[in-house]
Enzyme design. Sequence first.
Site, PDB file in Angstrom:
ATOM      1  N   SER A 179      32.682  28.483  27.288  1.00  0.00           N
ATOM      2  CA  SER A 179      31.329  28.134  26.854  1.00  0.00           C
ATOM      3  C   SER A 179      30.765  29.166  25.870  1.00  0.00           C
ATOM      4  O   SER A 179      31.512  29.832  25.154  1.00  0.00           O
ATOM      5  CB  SER A 179      30.434  27.929  28.072  1.00  0.00           C
ATOM      6  OG  SER A 179      30.744  26.708  28.733  1.00  0.00           O
ATOM      7  N   LEU A 180      29.429  29.288  25.802  1.00  0.00           N
ATOM      8  CA  LEU A 180      28.811  30.151  24.790  1.00  0.00           C
ATOM      9  C   LEU A 180      29.114  31.628  25.002  1.00  0.00           C
ATOM     10  O   LEU A 180      29.105  32.395  24.035  1.00  0.00           O
ATOM     11  CB  LEU A 180      27.295  29.934  24.772  1.00  0.00           C
ATOM     12  CG  LEU A 180      26.820  28.620  24.164  1.00  0.00           C
ATOM     13  CD1 LEU A 180      25.322  28.467  24.344  1.00  0.00           C
ATOM     14  CD2 LEU A 180      27.194  28.534  22.681  1.00  0.00           C
ATOM     15  N   TYR A 210      29.870  21.796  28.287  1.00  0.00           N
ATOM     16  CA  TYR A 210      29.831  23.258  28.190  1.00  0.00           C
ATOM     17  C   TYR A 210      28.412  23.740  28.419  1.00  0.00           C
ATOM     18  O   TYR A 210      27.463  22.953  28.487  1.00  0.00           O
ATOM     19  CB  TYR A 210      30.396  23.746  26.847  1.00  0.00           C
ATOM     20  CG  TYR A 210      29.439  23.707  25.667  1.00  0.00           C
ATOM     21  CD1 TYR A 210      28.774  24.863  25.251  1.00  0.00           C
ATOM     22  CD2 TYR A 210      29.216  22.533  24.951  1.00  0.00           C
ATOM     23  CE1 TYR A 210      27.914  24.832  24.154  1.00  0.00           C
ATOM     24  CE2 TYR A 210      28.366  22.501  23.859  1.00  0.00           C
ATOM     25  CZ  TYR A 210      27.710  23.664  23.466  1.00  0.00           C
ATOM     26  OH  TYR A 210      26.856  23.635  22.392  1.00  0.00           O
ATOM     27  N   CYS A 211      28.254  25.054  28.538  1.00  0.00           N
ATOM     28  CA  CYS A 211      26.934  25.634  28.785  1.00  0.00           C
ATOM     29  C   CYS A 211      26.973  27.078  28.312  1.00  0.00           C
ATOM     30  O   CYS A 211      27.461  27.350  27.213  1.00  0.00           O
ATOM     31  CB  CYS A 211      26.565  25.512  30.268  1.00  0.00           C
ATOM     32  SG  CYS A 211      27.783  26.211  31.406  1.00  0.00           S
ATOM     33  N   GLY A 212      26.479  27.996  29.139  1.00  0.00           N
ATOM     34  CA  GLY A 212      26.524  29.401  28.763  1.00  0.00           C
ATOM     35  C   GLY A 212      27.771  30.107  29.252  1.00  0.00           C
ATOM     36  O   GLY A 212      28.399  30.864  28.524  1.00  0.00           O
TER      37      GLY A 212
END
Length: 287
Positions: free
Chosen positions: A272-273, A245-247
């Site tokens: 993600s975020l 995952y990431c942003g």
Amino acid sequence: MPEPLLPPLASPPQVHAVFGDPRLRILDATTYLDRPPGGGPYQVRSGRDEYEQEHLPGAGYADIGGNLSVADTPRPFVLPEPTHLATALGASGIGDDTHVVVYARNSPMWATRLWWLLHYLGHDSVSVLDGGLPGWKAAGLPLESGPVHLPAATLTARPRPELVVTLEDVLARVEAGQGAQLVNALSPQVFRGEGTTSYSRPGRIPDSVNLPWTDLVDPQTLRWREASERAQALEQYDAETSVAYCGGGISATTVVFSWFLAGHDVPLYDGSLAEWSARPELPLQTG
């Protein structure tokens, strides 16, 4: 489906060598994230203008933030429904017999996002151009300008739902004490929740671990690091249980692609975020 023309990670000379093959389609996926200096949500900007200034010969443009994402949603880059995605990609000239080469001029994450969209749909004849547009130019290979309108084709959707992890799946892992299976591809600073944030709240999903995409790609040349270096970066995580995952589901595709090159299909938490941090009841860690 016919044999791929190229390996999943292809050098500029390798791609140039198959120019003229009728199965070849090349797509520039360049996209920009304009971030306010004081933090806050970024604005997604198409790279179409830069594409029209210079691109690989015969390359079309793939609009990651446009018709390859769901429109009018609270967060960008929401994965479209498979048949919609297949129709949009078919309109870009990609068909069942097509071999696609994807690249970007600014960050490999846009190329790997397009690779991932096709991989999720079940289309595996796709190559990421090593070094992107800068690598192509450094090799002294030809460029052209102006738009290219590729003939529409039919792309059959054969989705792989196991490659997408939902918020509910991630929450279940966190509640079960399995947060360390969540691999965050953002920079160490953003992972720690330091500085300004582009998301609703700073931080990371509890107990997740950090594998910055720059450990896999040289951010100066945009070339992928040697296989041995990538293996060393990945070996501390279990490919059988990990989720990337990431942003916003973009830079994490560099991690997913690196695992794919090593022979593993690791799923992506697409929300993600951008999705997780917008839910105030969900926990985040900093530091």
